[in-house]
Scaffold this motif. Structure first.
Motif, mmCIF file in Angstrom:
data_model
loop_
_atom_site.group_PDB
_atom_site.id
_atom_site.type_symbol
_atom_site.label_atom_id
_atom_site.label_comp_id
_atom_site.label_asym_id
_atom_site.label_seq_id
_atom_site.Cartn_x
_atom_site.Cartn_y
_atom_site.Cartn_z
ATOM 1 N N ARG A 46 38.570 36.013 35.117
ATOM 2 C CA ARG A 46 39.089 36.622 36.337
ATOM 3 C C ARG A 46 38.626 35.870 37.587
ATOM 4 N NH1 ARG A 46 41.265 42.152 37.091
ATOM 5 N NH2 ARG A 46 41.109 42.417 39.336
ATOM 6 N N THR A 47 37.377 35.384 37.560
ATOM 7 C CA THR A 47 36.863 34.645 38.720
ATOM 8 C C THR A 47 37.742 33.431 38.995
ATOM 9 O OG1 THR A 47 34.679 35.293 37.951
ATOM 10 C CG2 THR A 47 34.747 33.639 39.699
ATOM 11 N N SER A 48 38.095 32.667 37.924
ATOM 12 C CA SER A 48 38.904 31.460 38.168
ATOM 13 C C SER A 48 40.331 31.824 38.555
ATOM 14 C CB SER A 48 38.946 30.521 36.960
ATOM 15 O OG SER A 48 38.089 30.912 35.974
ATOM 16 N N ILE A 49 40.879 32.905 37.931
ATOM 17 C CA ILE A 49 42.259 33.273 38.280
ATOM 18 C C ILE A 49 42.327 33.676 39.752
ATOM 19 C CG2 ILE A 49 44.110 34.958 37.880
ATOM 20 C CD1 ILE A 49 43.232 35.033 34.947
ATOM 21 N N VAL A 50 41.401 34.550 40.144
ATOM 22 C CA VAL A 50 41.406 35.039 41.527
ATOM 23 C C VAL A 50 41.180 33.867 42.489
ATOM 24 C CG1 VAL A 50 40.089 36.444 43.164
ATOM 25 C CG2 VAL A 50 40.781 37.416 40.995
ATOM 26 N N GLY A 51 40.259 32.967 42.140
ATOM 27 C CA GLY A 51 39.991 31.803 42.990
ATOM 28 C C GLY A 51 41.226 30.933 43.153
ATOM 29 N N SER A 52 41.930 30.652 42.039
ATOM 30 C CA SER A 52 43.079 29.750 42.179
ATOM 31 C C SER A 52 44.249 30.454 42.867
ATOM 32 C CB SER A 52 43.470 29.111 40.841
ATOM 33 O OG SER A 52 44.202 30.004 40.090
ATOM 34 N N GLU A 53 44.374 31.772 42.674
ATOM 35 C CA GLU A 53 45.404 32.508 43.429
ATOM 36 C C GLU A 53 45.155 32.428 44.937
ATOM 37 O OE1 GLU A 53 46.522 36.268 40.519
ATOM 38 O OE2 GLU A 53 45.152 36.530 42.184
ATOM 39 N N MET A 54 43.882 32.353 45.293
ATOM 40 C CA MET A 54 43.554 32.272 46.723
ATOM 41 C C MET A 54 43.809 30.877 47.270
ATOM 42 S SD MET A 54 40.070 34.577 46.962
ATOM 43 C CE MET A 54 39.383 33.662 48.293
ATOM 44 N N GLY A 55 44.067 29.914 46.366
ATOM 45 C CA GLY A 55 44.323 28.541 46.823
ATOM 46 C C GLY A 55 43.069 27.687 46.834
ATOM 47 N N LEU A 56 41.975 28.221 46.205
ATOM 48 C CA LEU A 56 40.753 27.415 46.144
ATOM 49 C C LEU A 56 40.932 26.331 45.091
ATOM 50 C CD1 LEU A 56 37.980 30.170 46.264
ATOM 51 C CD2 LEU A 56 38.700 28.619 48.096
ATOM 52 N N LYS A 57 40.523 25.125 45.416
ATOM 53 C CA LYS A 57 40.633 24.033 44.440
ATOM 54 C C LYS A 57 39.558 24.232 43.375
ATOM 55 C CE LYS A 57 43.009 20.764 47.206
ATOM 56 N NZ LYS A 57 44.133 21.656 47.438
ATOM 57 N N PRO A 58 39.830 23.792 42.142
ATOM 58 C CA PRO A 58 38.860 24.060 41.071
ATOM 59 C C PRO A 58 37.566 23.288 41.266
ATOM 60 C CG PRO A 58 40.614 22.607 40.306
ATOM 61 C CD PRO A 58 40.981 23.024 41.696
#
Ligand code: HEM
Length: 484
Positions: free
Chosen positions: A90-102
Motif C-alpha cells: 500500500r505504501t508504494s501504491i499510494v506513493g506512486s499514485e501521488m506521483g512520487l518517483k520510486p
C-alpha cells in the motif's frame, strides 16, 4: 518455511493461528478501526499490547494484522528481507499514485538491491566527511537564527526551526543546493515537502481511497507540490550531470549525495536510471527531515527536564567541542555522552514507533503461523520501556548507553532491544548522518546558549502526534546567553 530464532516451535501442531490469538473485540465491517485515532495510532496499539501480550491480532477495516512486540521476533522479521517480508504494498501504491518517483524506501526485490547499493555508495564515510563543511555552515545559521530570537526576547518554535535546520542540511548534502530556509521565510521546497508525508500517512490508512475518483482542494494542492518537487529535482540532476561532465573528478570524489548516486548509477550494470536517482533524492529529503528534527526536539525537551543529564552534556561539550565555529568531525565523534542522550531519547520517544511489514510467503513468527500476505505490525516501543530490559524504564538515563555502563542498568544489551533505525538489510542508511546532525545541533546549542525554558504553552507534557514520523506538539524554547 522460516522460523524465528526467538522461540522455535516444538512442532507444527504447537503453532497458533492468527485467528486463535487474543485481540481487542471489533465491529463486523470496521474491525477495530473506530477505536483508533490516526494521530495517536501508535499509542493505541501500544496500549493493546500491554493488555493482549506479545502476539495479538487487530483489524482496521479490511486490513488484518498480526501485532508483535518481542524485540527478538521483530528483529528476526526485519532481517528476513527482502525475501521473506516486504514493506506494505500500500505504501508504494499510494506513493506512486501521488506521483512520487520510486526510491529505495518503497522498492522491493532486485530493484531495492540495486538502489540500496547506489544509496549506500553515496553515504560512504569518506563522502560524508566531505559534506561536513556544508553541515557546519547550516549549524552556524541555526545559531544565528536563535541568537536573533534570544536578543528579541522571542520564544522559538522549536520543531519548526529544527525542520529548517534538517531540510537545509539534507538539501546541501543531497543535491549541493544551498536552499537556506534558516535565513529566509521563502521556504519553497520545504513548504512542498511538508505536505507529502502527512498526506502519504493519511492515505495509507484511509478507509476509502476517495482521491481516485474525487480531488478535494487539499489533494489538488498536494498534486501541485509533488509536481513542483519533481521539476526542481529534474533540474538538480541536470545541473549535477553538467558539473560532472565538466569536472570528471566528481565521479570519484562527489561533493554531494546526488553526485554520489549519479556516479554509482552510471556504473555498468547498476540497474539504476535517472528516474531512480530522482526518486532517491526525494526519499532522502523526506526521510531525513522530520525524523532528525523530531528526535532533536524530543532530546532538547528531555535534557531540560533532567538537569543532571543536561549538566553532564554541557560539561562534555565544553571539554570536547566548545567552539561551534571550529567544530571538526573528530570532535563530533568524541561526543559519547551526547550520543548516549540521543540513543536514550530514541528509546523513549522513537520517531518511528512502529514498522509494518507484509509476509511474502507462508512463514512463522514465534509460535504463530503467518500466512503469505499477512500484515505484521512491529511495535518498536514495548520492550524498550519494559523493566525486564531497562530498570526504571521511564527514566531518562543516558548512562545506560555508555560502554562502561553499570550492568544493573543494562541487563540486556540496549542496542539489541532498541532499534530506532530499524534492523537488518533495510536498516536506515542515514543513521550516521542523522547522529552527526543531532550532535552538531545539540553541541552548538549547549556551547552557545543556556536553555531558559522549553515546553508547551500550558506547561503540560507535549502530545505525541503521528504523521509518518512521531512529533512533539507545540514545543517552544527560550534561550539565555551562556554564562560559563
Ligand atoms: C533520527 C533520524 C532518523 C531515524 C530515527 C530514522 C529511522 C528510520 C527507520 C526506522 C527506517 C526503516 C528501517 C527498516 O525498515 O528496518 C528508515 C529507513 C530509511 N531511512 Fe531513516 N531515519 C532517520 C534519518 C534518516 C536520514 C537523515 C536519512 C537520509 C538522509 C534517512 C534515509 C532513510 C532511507 C533512504 C530509508 C529506507 C531504507 C531502505 O528501505 O532500504 N533516514 N529510517
Amino acid at each position: 518455511m522460516n522460523t524465528t530464532t526467538a522461540s522455535p516451535p516444538a512442532s507444527s501442531a504447537a503453532l497458533r493461528r492468527i485467528d486463535d490469538l487474543p485481540g481487542p473485540p471489533g465491529l463486523p465491517l470496521l474491525g477495530n478501526a473506530h477505536q483508533i485515532r490516526l494521530a495517536r495510532i501508535h499509542q493505541d496499539v501500544e496500549r493493546w499490547a500491554r493488555d493482549y501480550g506479545p502476539f495479538f491480532r487487530v483489524r482496521l477495516g479490511k486490513m488484518r494484522a498480526l501485532v508483535i512486540t518481542d524485540h527478538e521476533v521483530i528483529a528476526h522479521a526485519l532481517k528476513d528481507r527482502p525475501d521473506g517480508f516486504r514493506r506494505t504494498i500500500r505504501t508504494s501504491i499510494v506513493g506512486s499514485e501521488m506521483g512520487l518517483k520510486p526510491g529505495v524506501f518503497g522498492a522491493e526485490g532486485q530493484a531495492w538491491r540495486d538502489q540500496r547499493r547506489m544509496v549506500m555508495a553515496s553515504f560512504a564515510p569518506g563522502h560524508v566527511r566531505a559534506y561536513f563543511p556544508s553541515l557546519q555552515r547550516v549549524v552556524l545559521r541555526l545559531r544565528g537564527r536563535w541568537e536573533k530570537a534570544m536578543n528579541a526576547g522571542r520564544a522559538i518554535a522549536l520543531q519548526e526551526d529544527l525542520m529548517r535546520y534538517t531540510v537545509d542540511g539534507v538539501a546541501g548534502l543531497a543535491f549541493g543546493s544551498d536552499i537556506n530556509t534558516l535565513e529566509s521565510d521563502e521556504e519553497v521546497i520545504q513548504r512542498h515537502l511538508d505536505k507529502i508525508f502527512p498526506a502519504l500517512f493519511r492515505r495509507i490508512f484511509a478507509r476509502i481511497p476517495y482521491w481516485r475518483v474525487l480531488r478535494l482542494p487539499r489533494d489538488r494542492e498536494l498534486d501541485r507540490s509533488v509536481a513542483a518537487i519533481n521539476v526542481a529535482i529534474a533540474g538538480f540532476i541536470a545541473q549535477a550531470r553538467a558539473r560532472m561532465a565538466a569536472n570528471p573528478v566528481l565521479r570519484t570524489q562527489p561533493s554531494n549525495l546526488l553526485e554520489g548516486m549519479i556516479a554509482a548509477a552510471d556504473e555498468g550494470g547498476s540497474g539504476v536510471t535517472d528516474e531512480h536517482v530522482a526518486g532517491n533524492v526525494v526519499t532522502m529529503l523526506l526521510a531525513g527531515e522530520d525524523t532528525t528534527a523530531n528526535t532533536l526536539a524530543w532530546m532538547i525537551w528531555l535534557l531540560k527536564r533532567n538537569p543532571e543529564a543536561l549538566r553532564r552534556a554541557v560539561d562534555e561539550v565544553q571539554r570536547v567541542a566548545p567552539d561551534p565555529d571550529a567544530f571538526t568531525p573528530e570532535q563530533m565523534a568524541s561526543l559519547d555522552y551526547l550520543e548516549a542522550c540521543a540513543s536514550e531519547t530514541m528509546r523513549l520517544k522513537p520517531v518511528a514507533p512502529f514498522l509494518v511489514l507484509e509476509a511474502l510467503h507462508d512463514t512463522t513468527l514465534g509460535d504463530v503461523q503467518v500466512p503469505k500476505n499477512t500484515f505484521v505490525w512491529c511495535v518498536m516501543r514495548h520492550d524498550t520501556v519494559s523493566p525486564q530490559h531497562f530498570p526504571d524504564p521511564l527514566a531518562f538515563n543516558p548512562s545506560r548507553w555508555l560502554d562502561h555502563a553499570d550492568p544493573a542498568l543494562t541487563p540486556t544489551s540496549p542496542k539489541r532491544v532498541a532499534m530506532p533505525f530499524g534492523a537488518g538489510p533495510r536498516v536506515c542508511p542515514g543513521r550516521y548522518l542523522a547522529m552527526l546532525e543531532i550532535k552538531m545541533a545539540a553541541a552548538m546549542l549547549l556551547a552557545s546558549f543556556e536553555i531558559d525554558e522549553v515546553g508547551t504553552p500550558d506547561g503540560s507534557e507535549p502530545a505525541e502526534k503521528m504523521a509518518f514520523s512521531m512529533a512533539p506538539v507545540g514545543l517552544q524554547m527560550r534561550l539565555k546567553p551562556r554564562t560559563r
